[in-house]
Every structure is written in C-alpha cells, then in structure tokens.
Design a protein around this motif. Structure first.
Motif, short mmCIF file in Angstrom:
data_model
loop_
_atom_site.label_atom_id
_atom_site.label_comp_id
_atom_site.label_asym_id
_atom_site.label_seq_id
_atom_site.Cartn_x
_atom_site.Cartn_y
_atom_site.Cartn_z
N ALA A 97 0.87 -1.18 0.00
CA ALA A 97 0.00 0.00 0.00
C ALA A 97 0.90 1.22 0.00
O ALA A 97 1.88 1.27 0.75
N VAL A 98 0.60 2.19 -0.85
CA VAL A 98 1.49 3.34 -1.03
C VAL A 98 0.66 4.61 -1.22
O VAL A 98 -0.50 4.55 -1.64
N PRO A 99 1.25 5.79 -0.94
CA PRO A 99 0.56 7.03 -1.28
C PRO A 99 0.43 7.14 -2.79
O PRO A 99 1.35 6.81 -3.53
N GLY A 100 -0.73 7.61 -3.24
CA GLY A 100 -0.92 7.78 -4.67
C GLY A 100 -0.09 8.92 -5.22
O GLY A 100 0.18 9.90 -4.52
N THR A 101 0.33 8.79 -6.46
CA THR A 101 1.14 9.84 -7.09
C THR A 101 0.33 10.67 -8.08
O THR A 101 0.88 11.59 -8.69
N THR A 134 -6.71 8.81 -1.90
CA THR A 134 -5.43 9.25 -2.46
C THR A 134 -4.40 8.12 -2.43
O THR A 134 -3.50 8.08 -3.26
N ASP A 135 -4.54 7.20 -1.45
CA ASP A 135 -3.63 6.06 -1.40
C ASP A 135 -4.03 5.04 -2.46
O ASP A 135 -5.14 5.04 -2.98
N THR A 136 -3.09 4.13 -2.75
CA THR A 136 -3.37 3.09 -3.73
C THR A 136 -2.60 1.83 -3.34
O THR A 136 -1.96 1.77 -2.29
N PHE A 137 -2.69 0.81 -4.18
CA PHE A 137 -2.02 -0.45 -3.90
C PHE A 137 -1.06 -0.81 -5.02
O PHE A 137 -1.19 -0.38 -6.16
N VAL A 138 -0.05 -1.61 -4.66
CA VAL A 138 0.80 -2.30 -5.63
C VAL A 138 0.40 -3.77 -5.55
O VAL A 138 0.41 -4.37 -4.47
N ALA A 163 -10.16 -7.50 -4.81
CA ALA A 163 -9.90 -6.17 -4.25
C ALA A 163 -10.41 -5.11 -5.21
O ALA A 163 -10.13 -5.18 -6.42
N ILE A 164 -11.14 -4.14 -4.69
CA ILE A 164 -11.62 -3.02 -5.51
C ILE A 164 -11.33 -1.71 -4.80
O ILE A 164 -11.53 -1.59 -3.59
N GLN A 165 -10.85 -0.73 -5.54
CA GLN A 165 -10.50 0.56 -4.97
C GLN A 165 -11.71 1.49 -4.85
O GLN A 165 -11.75 2.38 -4.00
#
Length: 225
Positions: A97-101, A134-138, A163-165
């Motif tokens: 899980a990472v901050p979105g760019t 704003t966060d997203t996944f790898v 998984a769904i965002q």
C-alpha cells in the motif's frame, strides 16, 4: 464485515448480504474488537476507512487484519477488500500500500477493464462508481489486474480474494455523510461538492443496480467456493 470507523454506510451491504441468506456480522478491530477465526466465516468484506494501510505502526490493528485476511485466503474463504480494505488485502498477500502519485480521486469515476482484459469484467466491474482516496495499492506478484480508471488501478484478484479501490456499496446517504465530514478538504482540492451530491442523488437507482451487480454478484458467487 470489517469496518474502520463508526457510522460507516452499511445499508446496501447489509441488505445484499441478507438477500443471499447470510447474516452480517460487523467487527471493529480499530475499537479493540477481536476478529473471529476466518474459517468460521462464509465470506469476509473488509471495508474502507480514513486510515492509511501503510501506517500500520500507527494503527497496529491493521497488522492483525492483514494476518486475518492472509489466513482467510489460505483457507479459501471468499474475501472482498474495498478501498482501504483493498490496500490492506494487498499487503496481506505480498503486495504494498502506497501514497498515490496522481492526486485525489473523488467523485463518480469510470471504471474500465484492464487493457489485457477486453470483455472480461468479473462480477460486473465495468461501470461508473463513487470513489474517494489518495492512497493506492501495488498488486501482489501473482495477482491479476482486472480494472483501472484514468488515475489508478481499480481492481485485482488472487485466489479467493477480490480487491476493488472504488465504492459500489455506498448509497447517496453515505456520500452525503462523507461530504459533511470532508467538505472543507474537498473544496480545497477543487472538488465540485455540490455537483458531486447532485450526481449521487440523481444516480441513486443506477448506483443501487451497480451495488447489486458488484457486491451482490460477488456474494452470490461465494457459494461456489
């Protein structure tokens, strides 16, 4: 169902669960409630929330959730992760899980099949859905990307996990609740709050149909596991 704050909009989700002959059980790990043994659940839905999945040191209950979700998938229990839940699920299965760019994604967005998935939209993933993150996944290494938007990856699956965002489960009342809490921040980000609420109200019937197609379709499919 795993929730990450009190007052989450569960009206449509509860209805869809009961329509499948199941009984919703809500667990609040953030409030110290213990998760059950995953193999005792017919299915698991890990919902959204205000936390960041990569801040599990600050929110140690997220570590417990990761362990629980990993075990659930290992036991072939159907798991659906939504928004924050999708990011916790990614971490649980070896992704990140990472901050979105690409900034805030808020409002009703078009979710499209991943480029290598033409004509394949499992449980009706293609459509227009509410989104707020704003966060997203790898993705975990062996996961299959299913859907994207113009800003972020939107869906993936691995084993018994989906998984769904985005938020197919949220009703107009839930959008209104979110806006009431986040309105100042949303306006600072240039979001047309009035337009967003107008679309939520006008899209009620279409959004409910999408909830039935995505969440209801997934719940119906859990009986095949």
């Amino acid at each position: 169902m795993i929730t990450h704050f009190d007052g989450a909009d569960l009206s449509w989700t509860n209805r869809l669960i009961r329509e499948q002959g199941m009984e919703p059980v809500l667990v609040r790990p953030f409030a110290g409630e213990l998760l059950p043994e995953p193999e005792n659940a017919a299915a698991v839905i890990c919902l959204g929330g205000p936390q960041s999945a990569f801040e599990d040191t600050e929110h140690p209950f997220l570590i417990d959730e990761q362990k629980f979700l990993r075990r659930a998938v290992q036991e072939h229990v159907p798991v659906l992760g939504i928004c924050l839940g999708s990011q916790v699920l990614a971490k649980a299965l070896g992704g990140r899980a990472v901050p979105g760019t690409r900034g805030l994604e808020c409002g009703f967005i078009d979710v499209l099949p991943a480029p290598d998935q033409p004509g394949r939209e499992p449980v009706g993933l293609q459509g227009r859905f509410f989104s707020f993150h704003t966060d997203t996944f790898v993705l975990p290494a062996e996961a299959e990307l299913l859907a994207t938007s113009s800003q972020y990856p939107q869906a993936w699956r691995l084993g018994s996990a989906l998984a769904i965002q985005f938020h197919p489960e949220i009703s107009p009342a839930g959008v209104r609740q979110l806006v009431s809490v986040e309105e100042t921040k949303l306006r600072e980000h240039g979001v047309d709050v009035d337009g967003l609420m107008a679309e939520a109200v006008s899209a009620h019937d279409a959004a409910w149909a999408e909830a039935q197609r995505v969440v209801g379709g997934w719940l119906a499919n859990t009986k095949n596991f």
